[in-house]
Design a protein around this motif. Structure first.
Motif, PDB file in Angstrom:
ATOM      1  N   UNK A 243       0.795  -1.230   0.000  1.00 54.79           N
ATOM      2  CA  UNK A 243       0.000   0.000   0.000  1.00 54.79           C
ATOM      3  C   UNK A 243       0.829   1.282   0.000  1.00 54.79           C
ATOM      4  N   UNK A 244       1.952   1.294   0.664  1.00 59.97           N
ATOM      5  CA  UNK A 244       2.663   2.567   0.803  1.00 59.97           C
ATOM      6  C   UNK A 244       4.148   2.455   0.486  1.00 59.97           C
ATOM      7  N   UNK A 245       4.490   1.625  -0.490  1.00 56.88           N
ATOM      8  CA  UNK A 245       5.908   1.445  -0.827  1.00 56.88           C
ATOM      9  C   UNK A 245       6.533   2.743  -1.323  1.00 56.88           C
ATOM     10  N   UNK A 246       5.835   3.500  -2.142  1.00 59.31           N
ATOM     11  CA  UNK A 246       6.383   4.758  -2.661  1.00 59.31           C
ATOM     12  C   UNK A 246       6.700   5.723  -1.527  1.00 59.31           C
ATOM     13  N   UNK A 247       5.846   5.774  -0.518  1.00 58.76           N
ATOM     14  CA  UNK A 247       6.093   6.660   0.618  1.00 58.76           C
ATOM     15  C   UNK A 247       7.354   6.244   1.363  1.00 58.76           C
ATOM     16  N   UNK A 248       7.558   4.936   1.515  1.00 56.49           N
ATOM     17  CA  UNK A 248       8.771   4.439   2.185  1.00 56.49           C
ATOM     18  C   UNK A 248      10.007   4.826   1.381  1.00 56.49           C
ATOM     19  N   UNK A 249       9.938   4.635   0.071  1.00 58.52           N
ATOM     20  CA  UNK A 249      11.057   4.999  -0.795  1.00 58.52           C
ATOM     21  C   UNK A 249      11.369   6.482  -0.705  1.00 58.52           C
ATOM     22  N   UNK A 257      14.110   1.127   1.020  1.00 56.88           N
ATOM     23  CA  UNK A 257      13.033   0.603   0.186  1.00 56.88           C
ATOM     24  C   UNK A 257      13.318  -0.813  -0.290  1.00 56.88           C
ATOM     25  N   UNK A 258      14.576  -1.085  -0.679  1.00 54.68           N
ATOM     26  CA  UNK A 258      14.945  -2.439  -1.104  1.00 54.68           C
ATOM     27  C   UNK A 258      14.835  -3.428   0.049  1.00 54.68           C
ATOM     28  N   UNK A 259      15.302  -3.023   1.232  1.00 58.89           N
ATOM     29  CA  UNK A 259      15.204  -3.902   2.394  1.00 58.89           C
ATOM     30  C   UNK A 259      13.740  -4.145   2.772  1.00 58.89           C
ATOM     31  N   UNK A 260      12.922  -3.112   2.601  1.00 58.34           N
ATOM     32  CA  UNK A 260      11.483  -3.238   2.849  1.00 58.34           C
ATOM     33  C   UNK A 260      10.881  -4.316   1.943  1.00 58.34           C
ATOM     34  N   UNK A 311       0.912  -6.404   8.132  1.00 59.71           N
ATOM     35  CA  UNK A 311       0.607  -5.191   8.892  1.00 59.71           C
ATOM     36  C   UNK A 311       1.512  -5.018  10.109  1.00 59.71           C
ATOM     37  N   UNK A 312       2.301  -6.042  10.443  1.00 59.39           N
ATOM     38  CA  UNK A 312       3.233  -5.909  11.560  1.00 59.39           C
ATOM     39  C   UNK A 312       4.315  -4.884  11.213  1.00 59.39           C
ATOM     40  N   UNK A 313       4.804  -4.135  12.203  1.00 56.37           N
ATOM     41  CA  UNK A 313       5.797  -3.076  11.918  1.00 56.37           C
ATOM     42  C   UNK A 313       7.073  -3.643  11.291  1.00 56.37           C
ATOM     43  N   UNK A 314       7.639  -2.875  10.392  1.00 57.03           N
ATOM     44  CA  UNK A 314       8.931  -3.194   9.770  1.00 57.03           C
ATOM     45  C   UNK A 314      10.005  -2.372  10.479  1.00 57.03           C
ATOM     46  N   UNK A 317      17.008  -0.659  11.469  1.00 58.76           N
ATOM     47  CA  UNK A 317      17.821   0.042  12.446  1.00 58.76           C
ATOM     48  C   UNK A 317      16.935   0.531  13.578  1.00 58.76           C
ATOM     49  N   UNK A 318      16.953   1.825  13.821  1.00 58.03           N
ATOM     50  CA  UNK A 318      16.102   2.407  14.855  1.00 58.03           C
ATOM     51  C   UNK A 318      14.748   2.848  14.311  1.00 58.03           C
ATOM     52  N   UNK A 319      14.593   2.824  13.005  1.00 51.85           N
ATOM     53  CA  UNK A 319      13.331   3.259  12.390  1.00 51.85           C
ATOM     54  C   UNK A 319      12.333   2.105  12.384  1.00 51.85           C
ATOM     55  N   UNK A 320      11.074   2.460  12.563  1.00 53.03           N
ATOM     56  CA  UNK A 320       9.985   1.492  12.528  1.00 53.03           C
ATOM     57  C   UNK A 320       8.917   2.008  11.578  1.00 53.03           C
ATOM     58  N   UNK A 321       8.533   1.170  10.615  1.00 43.65           N
ATOM     59  CA  UNK A 321       7.605   1.590   9.566  1.00 43.65           C
ATOM     60  C   UNK A 321       6.358   0.727   9.628  1.00 43.65           C
ATOM     61  N   UNK A 322       5.195   1.381   9.639  1.00 41.08           N
ATOM     62  CA  UNK A 322       3.922   0.673   9.573  1.00 41.08           C
ATOM     63  C   UNK A 322       3.481   0.592   8.119  1.00 41.08           C
TER      64      UNK A 322
END
Length: 648
Positions: A243-249, A257-260, A311-314, A317-322
């Motif tokens: 749903x939100x890959x572009x936002x992560x990139x 983004x690649x690791x995501x 839907x679990x957080x990604x 490092x120290x960043x967490x992405x929903x």
């Protein structure tokens, strides 16, 4: 081609170096053998001729070594085999001819020549040996030479042993070279096979996630379909769209983004059976094939498991992405009998899952394809409508709801289709926004509204503030301020009489680019109104940040105004907020006297709806306006406005 040439040159150099080493070894062994024979010959009577031949042979071997040392390996190799052949010929002539033990050396010399000289020289060498044998036989037959008496046994044994040792050594080193060549060839073949296996893997797998790519994924799913057809089983294809890959990139960069994507791929694999197929279609899209399903097996449960896992957080490092994903599902045989049909239907249903709010899964329905085809036909019709100038503007009055006199108007776009008749905007605006045609339609609406306003002014009518509704898509194009400035200039419209109506979803972008565009528009002298206020992300902060001039109360609140105190409280709050910020308000969708009266009591001054007048073509509107116009200067109290917006 250059790389191939370099490789060939490298192989030639390696072969030449090997040939040089072998020449040194064979020449050295030959010299040693000739020295032994020379010593024995010197001990015999009448040894001058034999000693001379042997000395010449040793000298020739030394010359071969010298040429080889100077880098002339090929001439030295040729000289070596010629010298050996010549010495064998001399021994045969002086000895017992074709019965002499020296004849044993010729095959060894021939093998040596095959490996050390060019094919042309080898043929010449073989021919020379044949002629040598024939010549000795002929000379013996015609009495040109005579076989000497047999040597003593010990001498014959020594000669034979030396010849055999030299020949055996030459053959042994050459056979060793042949084995090494074969071993090297086997290694190269193994490396070639590994390269081919690697290329095959890369051509069928995604290099980032290591999942099968769309080619291999399709092949495996088609195998599953064939198995299902033979065994009366079912197959489900799940089209997974992040749903939100572009936002992560955009927010974290391509490395994250690649690791995501890698983590997403791992989660998808962990959510299905090992026998199921997970492939990457490209970008942020994945395809899952659930194969060998029994009738009635719960595909929805698998999709729900995937949604929960994704839907679990990604963590990076120290960043967490929903994040989340949307899934479209098509099943065999209900939704198609071949891969292409199932893929298309799963893709369609994934689009509906996204439109429904994302983080959902949707099973394919025949109505989805029907609606998609209708949408495609609608978009094609809209393109033609723009080219054929089939759009028209209708105008609906906006009145002072206390007196009923007109103080503004709203222009509504209609599609005057030759096939469908007059089409309301609610039937085509959504498709226009999804396809991007809303940009061209909105530009036409602005041009036509400005043209009509200038025409009315030319006729002597009083000026109205012209409000134009802008779609968020138009802002995304990034050049809205230059487009509006160009239209104002070409039409002759005074910017002081132009008001832009923006939806709340447009305002909440709050990006630097959006803020810069809005400031440029305000710098032109335009007014800003918020359309359908209260239906989106109502936020008082952006009312101040964006220098808003007007709020328009959405008709959904107006029509429910008499339903209870809660609805009245909402409308009253909007009116009070606008008043506190010195903003004017317009209520939309007034259709009965009771609603009008209640709005007056709540403090609303302006309104529009069927209670006062329906939308009308320009000529009919002008006639109605002449009878009901009440004029005030822009900015004074409830500023009169002509609102050119795209909505029903």
């Amino acid at each position: 081609m250059s790389g191939t040439a370099e490789n060939l040159q490298s192989l030639d150099g390696t072969e030449l170096a090997l040939r040089a080493r072998r020449l040194v070894q064979i020449a050295s062994v030959t010299i040693a053998g000739l020295l032994v024979v020379l010593v024995r010959a010197l001990l015999e009577p009448d040894a001058e001729t034999a000693a001379t031949i042997l000395a010449l042979g040793i000298g020739t071997m030394l010359l071969c070594l010298y040429l080889n040392l100077r880098g002339s390996t090929k001439p030295a190799s040729l000289l070596l085999v010629v010298a050996l052949t010549t010495m064998v010929a001399a021994l045969l002539w002086r000895g017992e001819g074709l019965r002499d033990s020296a004849l044993l050396a010729l095959p060894a010399v021939l093998i040596l020549g095959a490996l050390m000289v060019s094919p042309r020289h080898f043929v010449s060498l073989a021919a020379a040996m044949v002629l040598l044998a024939a010549g000795i036989a002929a000379a013996t037959h015609f009495g040109l030479r005579r076989d000497v008496l047999p040597d003593q046994l010990i001498n014959r044994a020594i000669d034979t042993t030396i010849i055999l040792m030299i020949s055996a050594f030459a053959v042994w080193v050459m056979i060793g070279d042949l084995h090494r060549h074969l071993t090297r060839l086997a290694v190269q073949l193994a490396r070639l096979q590994q390269s081919q296996d690697s290329l095959t893997y890369l051509s069928h797998h995604d290099t980032l996630t290591q999942l099968p790519n769309r080619i291999l994924g399709r092949s495996r799913i088609e195998q599953g379909l064939a198995h299902a057809q033979r065994n009366q089983r079912q197959v489900a294809i799940l089209f997974v769209d992040l749903d939100n890959f572009k936002s992560v990139n955009d927010a974290f960069g391509h490395t994250v983004g690649d690791e995501f994507l890698r983590q997403a791929a791992q989660r998808l694999q962990a959510s299905v059976r090992q026998s199921d197929i997970v492939s990457r279609q490209g970008g942020d899209e994945f395809l899952i094939g659930l194969t060998d399903l029994s009738p009635g097996e719960q595909v929805g449960a698998v999709a729900a498991k995937i949604l929960a896992r994704m839907a679990e957080p990604y963590r990076f490092g120290e960043a967490e992405i929903a994040s989340s994903c949307s899934i479209g599902i098509a099943t065999y045989p209900a939704d198609g009998s071949d891969f292409e049909t199932l893929l298309r239907n799963a893709d369609i249903s994934a689009g509906y899952a996204k439109e429904a709010g994302r983080n959902l899964f949707r099973f394919y329905e025949d109505s989805m394809n029907t609606r998609l085809q209708q949408n495609l036909q609608l978009v094609a019709g809209l393109r033609n409508a723009l080219a054929r100038e089939e759009f028209v503007l209708h105008y609906q009055p906006v009145v002072d709801i206390r007196t009923g006199r007109m103080v503004a108007a709203e222009a509504l776009v209609r599609w005057n289709s030759p096939e469908l008749g007059l089409v309301a905007p609610g039937l085509f605006i959504g498709a226009a926004e999804r396809s991007g045609l809303i940009v061209d339609i909105g530009r036409w609406v602005l041009k036509e509204a400005c043209r009509q306003m200038v025409a009315w002014r030319t006729e002597g009518q009083p000026a109205f503030v012209l409000a134009v509704n802008l779609s968020p898509v138009e802002f995304h194009r990034g050049n809205i301020e230059s487009v509006i400035a160009s239209i104002l200039k070409s039409s002759g419209m005074d910017p002081a009489f132009l008001e832009l109506e923006l939806t709340e979803s447009t305002l909440i972008q709050d990006s630097e680019k959006f803020m810069a565009s809005l400031e440029k528009l305000k710098a032109l002298g335009l007014r800003i109104a918020i359309d359908d206020f209260g239906t989106g992300y109502s936020n008082l902060s952006y009312l101040q940040r964006f220098s808003v001039d007007k709020l328009k109360i959405d008709q959904s609140f107006v029509r429910q105004l008499l339903a209870g105190p809660q609805q009245q409280a909402i409308v009253s709050a909007i009116i009070q907020i606008a008043a506190s910020l010195k903003l004017s308000t317009t209520a939309e969708g007034i259709e009965d006297e009771a609603t009008r009266s209640q709005l007056v009591d709540l403090g609303c001054a302006l309104g529009q709806g069927y209670l006062f007048a329906r939308p009308m073509p320009a000529a009919a509107f002008a006639a109605w306006r002449d009878q009901n116009l009440g004029f005030a200067e822009p900015g004074a109290g409830a500023a009169p406005a002509v609102s050119a917006i795209i909505k029903p």
